[in-house]
Design an enzyme around this catalytic site. Structure first.
Site, PDB file in Angstrom:
ATOM      1  N   CYS A 163      -2.064  -0.041  -5.372  1.00 35.14           N
ATOM      2  CA  CYS A 163      -2.759  -0.513  -4.177  1.00 35.14           C
ATOM      3  C   CYS A 163      -2.189   0.117  -2.911  1.00 35.14           C
ATOM      4  O   CYS A 163      -2.916   0.488  -2.009  1.00 35.14           O
ATOM      5  CB  CYS A 163      -2.635  -2.030  -4.035  1.00 35.14           C
ATOM      6  SG  CYS A 163      -3.194  -2.966  -5.442  1.00 35.14           S
ATOM      7  N   ASP A 164      -0.863   0.194  -2.849  1.00 36.15           N
ATOM      8  CA  ASP A 164      -0.201   0.526  -1.595  1.00 36.15           C
ATOM      9  C   ASP A 164       0.428   1.906  -1.544  1.00 36.15           C
ATOM     10  O   ASP A 164       1.133   2.225  -0.609  1.00 36.15           O
ATOM     11  CB  ASP A 164       0.881  -0.528  -1.310  1.00 36.15           C
ATOM     12  CG  ASP A 164       0.284  -1.923  -1.216  1.00 36.15           C
ATOM     13  OD1 ASP A 164      -0.858  -2.043  -0.753  1.00 36.15           O
ATOM     14  OD2 ASP A 164       0.962  -2.880  -1.615  1.00 36.15           O
ATOM     15  N   CYS A 177       2.395  -3.845  -5.414  1.00 34.33           N
ATOM     16  CA  CYS A 177       1.242  -3.243  -6.077  1.00 34.33           C
ATOM     17  C   CYS A 177       1.273  -1.736  -5.842  1.00 34.33           C
ATOM     18  O   CYS A 177       0.826  -1.254  -4.798  1.00 34.33           O
ATOM     19  CB  CYS A 177      -0.059  -3.835  -5.553  1.00 34.33           C
ATOM     20  SG  CYS A 177      -1.515  -3.116  -6.332  1.00 34.33           S
TER      21      CYS A 177
END
Length: 191
Positions: free
Chosen positions: A159-160, A156
């Protein structure tokens, strides 16, 4: 809202089957998109049926720890907690949840009725079908990928990519697997 209701009534009148079994709308998928659709439809006076899935209800977020980029949670929220909240909110507005997997979908070209069959044998019909089944990770099949998944290997990007080291690694992976995300990583890496 009246025009939507009037259109639905006109569609139901055309239907020649058992009208008590015809659903307002069926949503396949119980991730954020599926539950959001159920919330909005429920608030608009429809009675959505959410087919959540038997194996992975709640989408990929149920397997996520802290979600830091979801609006309204400045301190983050755990993925399973977020999905539980979304489910409860969808049910609050009248969504019915079925914990089963879709095995087939067919469309009657004459009536416009979509027939959705699930694994346990139930069959549902509707004029409006929303498919919100999410996405799947595109793995690279390289050494260490499975071993280090969640320990430096990420699927992701948005996300990361908060740390500089991870953004550089993800930028490289994006070049191979997700080229539309290159611009995002390039901008992150300039921090």
């Amino acid at each position: 809202m009246k025009s939507c209701s009037a259109r639905l009534v006109a569609l139901v009148v055309r239907y020649s089957g058992n009208m008590s079994d015809l659903r307002d709308v069926i949503i396949v998928g119980s991730g954020p998109a599926g539950y959001t659709a159920a919330i909005y439809l429920g608030r608009a006076g429809f009675k959505p049926l959410v087919i959540a899935g038997a194996l992975t209800p709640g989408g990929q977020l149920v397997n996520t720890t802290e979600v830091e980029n979801f609006p309204g949670f400045p301190d983050g929220v755990m993925g399973p907690e977020l999905m539980d909240n979304m489910q409860r909110q969808a049910e609050k507005f009248g969504a019915e949840i079925v914990w089963d997997d879709v095995v087939s979908v067919s469309n009657n070209d004459v009536t416009g009725v979509k027939t959705v069959s699930v694994d346990q044998g139930d069959v549902f019909e509707t004029h409006a079908l929303i498919i919100a089944t999410g996405s799947a990770y595109r793995k690279l099949d390289i050494p260490g990928e499975a071993e280090y998944s969640g320990k430096g290997v990420s699927y992701c990007a948005t996300c990361d990519a908060s740390s500089s080291e991870i953004s550089r690694l993800l930028w490289s992976a994006a070049a191979i697997a997700h080229s539309p995300r290159l611009i995002f990583f390039h901008d992150l890496d300039r921090r």
